[in-house]
Design an enzyme around this catalytic site. Structure first.
Site, PDB file in Angstrom:
ATOM      1  N   MET A 153      35.140  39.300  36.155  1.00 61.67           N
ATOM      2  CA  MET A 153      34.950  40.163  34.991  1.00 61.67           C
ATOM      3  C   MET A 153      36.278  40.822  34.626  1.00 61.67           C
ATOM      4  O   MET A 153      37.103  41.089  35.506  1.00 61.67           O
ATOM      5  CB  MET A 153      33.899  41.243  35.295  1.00 61.67           C
ATOM      6  CG  MET A 153      32.582  40.696  35.817  1.00 61.67           C
ATOM      7  SD  MET A 153      31.432  42.028  36.235  1.00 61.67           S
ATOM      8  CE  MET A 153      30.090  41.094  36.978  1.00 61.67           C
ATOM      9  N   HIS A 176      28.571  31.467  44.286  1.00 60.17           N
ATOM     10  CA  HIS A 176      28.734  31.986  42.937  1.00 60.17           C
ATOM     11  C   HIS A 176      29.745  33.126  42.937  1.00 60.17           C
ATOM     12  O   HIS A 176      29.572  34.111  43.658  1.00 60.17           O
ATOM     13  CB  HIS A 176      27.384  32.479  42.408  1.00 60.17           C
ATOM     14  CG  HIS A 176      27.406  32.911  40.984  1.00 60.17           C
ATOM     15  ND1 HIS A 176      27.324  32.022  39.932  1.00 60.17           N
ATOM     16  CD2 HIS A 176      27.498  34.147  40.427  1.00 60.17           C
ATOM     17  CE1 HIS A 176      27.361  32.683  38.792  1.00 60.17           C
ATOM     18  NE2 HIS A 176      27.475  33.972  39.067  1.00 60.17           N
ATOM     19  N   MET A 215      32.956  36.186  33.053  1.00 61.18           N
ATOM     20  CA  MET A 215      32.490  37.232  32.140  1.00 61.18           C
ATOM     21  C   MET A 215      33.716  37.935  31.570  1.00 61.18           C
ATOM     22  O   MET A 215      34.012  39.082  31.895  1.00 61.18           O
ATOM     23  CB  MET A 215      31.565  38.208  32.872  1.00 61.18           C
ATOM     24  CG  MET A 215      30.162  37.685  33.048  1.00 61.18           C
ATOM     25  SD  MET A 215      29.042  38.862  33.837  1.00 61.18           S
ATOM     26  CE  MET A 215      29.127  38.264  35.517  1.00 61.18           C
ATOM     27  N   GLY A 240      21.193  37.387  44.621  1.00 60.59           N
ATOM     28  CA  GLY A 240      22.087  38.509  44.899  1.00 60.59           C
ATOM     29  C   GLY A 240      21.433  39.534  45.786  1.00 60.59           C
ATOM     30  O   GLY A 240      20.904  39.221  46.844  1.00 60.59           O
ATOM     31  N   ASP A 273      31.652  35.823  40.480  1.00 61.51           N
ATOM     32  CA  ASP A 273      31.746  36.486  39.178  1.00 61.51           C
ATOM     33  C   ASP A 273      33.149  37.035  38.962  1.00 61.51           C
ATOM     34  O   ASP A 273      33.683  37.752  39.823  1.00 61.51           O
ATOM     35  CB  ASP A 273      30.749  37.653  39.100  1.00 61.51           C
ATOM     36  CG  ASP A 273      29.318  37.184  38.999  1.00 61.51           C
ATOM     37  OD1 ASP A 273      29.004  36.469  38.035  1.00 61.51           O
ATOM     38  OD2 ASP A 273      28.510  37.531  39.875  1.00 61.51           O
ATOM     39  N   MET A 288      21.141  33.649  31.609  1.00 63.54           N
ATOM     40  CA  MET A 288      21.125  35.032  32.078  1.00 63.54           C
ATOM     41  C   MET A 288      19.738  35.608  31.816  1.00 63.54           C
ATOM     42  O   MET A 288      19.272  35.616  30.675  1.00 63.54           O
ATOM     43  CB  MET A 288      22.180  35.859  31.356  1.00 63.54           C
ATOM     44  CG  MET A 288      23.622  35.457  31.608  1.00 63.54           C
ATOM     45  SD  MET A 288      24.181  35.761  33.300  1.00 63.54           S
ATOM     46  CE  MET A 288      24.035  37.540  33.408  1.00 63.54           C
ATOM     47  N   HIS A 322      31.823  32.137  37.356  1.00 63.66           N
ATOM     48  CA  HIS A 322      31.204  32.674  36.150  1.00 63.66           C
ATOM     49  C   HIS A 322      32.216  33.608  35.493  1.00 63.66           C
ATOM     50  O   HIS A 322      32.530  34.667  36.035  1.00 63.66           O
ATOM     51  CB  HIS A 322      29.925  33.416  36.551  1.00 63.66           C
ATOM     52  CG  HIS A 322      29.214  34.085  35.423  1.00 63.66           C
ATOM     53  ND1 HIS A 322      28.083  34.855  35.622  1.00 63.66           N
ATOM     54  CD2 HIS A 322      29.454  34.123  34.085  1.00 63.66           C
ATOM     55  CE1 HIS A 322      27.664  35.336  34.466  1.00 63.66           C
ATOM     56  NE2 HIS A 322      28.488  34.904  33.525  1.00 63.66           N
ATOM     57  N   SER A 360      18.643  41.615  45.352  1.00 57.26           N
ATOM     58  CA  SER A 360      17.187  41.624  45.519  1.00 57.26           C
ATOM     59  C   SER A 360      16.654  40.328  46.102  1.00 57.26           C
ATOM     60  O   SER A 360      15.622  40.324  46.768  1.00 57.26           O
ATOM     61  CB  SER A 360      16.504  41.905  44.173  1.00 57.26           C
ATOM     62  OG  SER A 360      16.752  40.858  43.237  1.00 57.26           O
ATOM     63  N   SER A 411      25.377  34.973  45.238  1.00 58.08           N
ATOM     64  CA  SER A 411      26.382  35.689  44.448  1.00 58.08           C
ATOM     65  C   SER A 411      27.257  36.503  45.386  1.00 58.08           C
ATOM     66  O   SER A 411      26.803  37.484  45.985  1.00 58.08           O
ATOM     67  CB  SER A 411      25.690  36.603  43.433  1.00 58.08           C
ATOM     68  OG  SER A 411      26.646  37.348  42.710  1.00 58.08           O
ATOM     69  N   ASP A 434      20.608  33.202  36.423  1.00 58.86           N
ATOM     70  CA  ASP A 434      21.417  34.312  36.927  1.00 58.86           C
ATOM     71  C   ASP A 434      20.768  35.626  36.508  1.00 58.86           C
ATOM     72  O   ASP A 434      20.713  35.948  35.326  1.00 58.86           O
ATOM     73  CB  ASP A 434      22.839  34.217  36.366  1.00 58.86           C
ATOM     74  CG  ASP A 434      23.789  35.206  37.029  1.00 58.86           C
ATOM     75  OD1 ASP A 434      23.332  36.033  37.851  1.00 58.86           O
ATOM     76  OD2 ASP A 434      24.994  35.154  36.717  1.00 58.86           O
TER      77      ASP A 434
END
Length: 230
Positions: A36, A32, A67, A197, A34, A137, A65, A199, A8, A175
């Site tokens: 938003m 990936h 969002m 991502g 994102d 998710m 992705h 972690s 990510s 995800d």
């Protein structure tokens, strides 16, 4: 199927984009991204312009992705910027899902769909056969670092059973909180693509190459544990 990895990019060190892309290019399966809008989720991250900027520096498939509340406001822009997969949330397209999927395909891109934790698989029943990827998710959307929602394991297993029963070819992607604590459970349920991502990858070590190696050790241990329990 070999487990595929999709870092990510909103979690990467954006001050070292070129260097980190060079490392990921020889290791990852997807990138990936994102996007938003600050409305569908209360956050704003990357943009079509970001995709355009990184496209010349990576041969990997860019998985977008969306969002956003109005995916059709973004689909053409991200396609032109260089996206390969375009994945809106099911909740945002069900009023015109077939039109949206056809639009993505007409632009030469692969359509996917994203399911929020509270959204059942049945929500996409009528167009599930048209998809190239389904993203589950395992956290509520919007922010990195949220706790894993264990109820999603049954959803992943449901998708795996459907895929095997009907011979579907879409990928089952996860995800949210993909890391050492969840790999074994996710892979056992049927996960095929892991979006990693903070972690799972970027916070494992300051050096991304070392972090990647550490992540792969964690995944290999999860796979070994599954083989031993089989």
């Amino acid at each position: 199927m070999r487990t595929k990895i999709s870092p990510s990019l909103m979690c990467m060190n954006l001050m070292e984009i070129k260097q980190q892309l060079a490392i990921l290019n020889s290791r990852a399966d997807f990138l990936h991204v994102d996007i938003m809008d600050g409305h569908y989720v209360k956050n704003i991250t990357l943009s079509p312009f970001f995709i355009e900027q990184i496209r010349p520096y990576t041969p990997l498939a860019i998985d977008v992705h969306l969002m956003v509340e109005e995916p059709t406001d973004f689909i053409e822009a991200v396609a032109k910027a260089g996206a390969d997969y375009i994945c809106p949330h099911a909740e945002t397209i069900n009023r015109d899902a077939f039109r949206v999927i056809n639009q993505i395909r007409a632009l030469g891109k692969k359509p996917g769909v994203v399911l929020n934790p509270a959204t059942p698989v049945s929500f996409i029943h009528h167009y599930i056969h048209l998809l190239d990827k389904i993203t589950v998710m395992t956290v509520d959307p919007g922010y990195a670092g949220q706790p894993f929602i264990p109820e999603m394991i049954n959803k992943i297993a449901e998708l795996k059973a459907l895929k095997e029963q009907h011979g579907y070819t879409w990928l089952i992607e996860i995800d949210g909180s993909c890391n050492q604590k969840t790999y074994t459970t996710l892979l056992d349920a049927g996960a095929e693509v892991l979006i990693v991502g903070t972690s799972g990858l970027f916070n494992l070590h300051a050096n991304l190459e070392t972090a990647w190696d550490d992540m792969m050790v964690n995944i290999a241990q999860a796979q070994s544990a599954l083989r031993e329990s089989a």
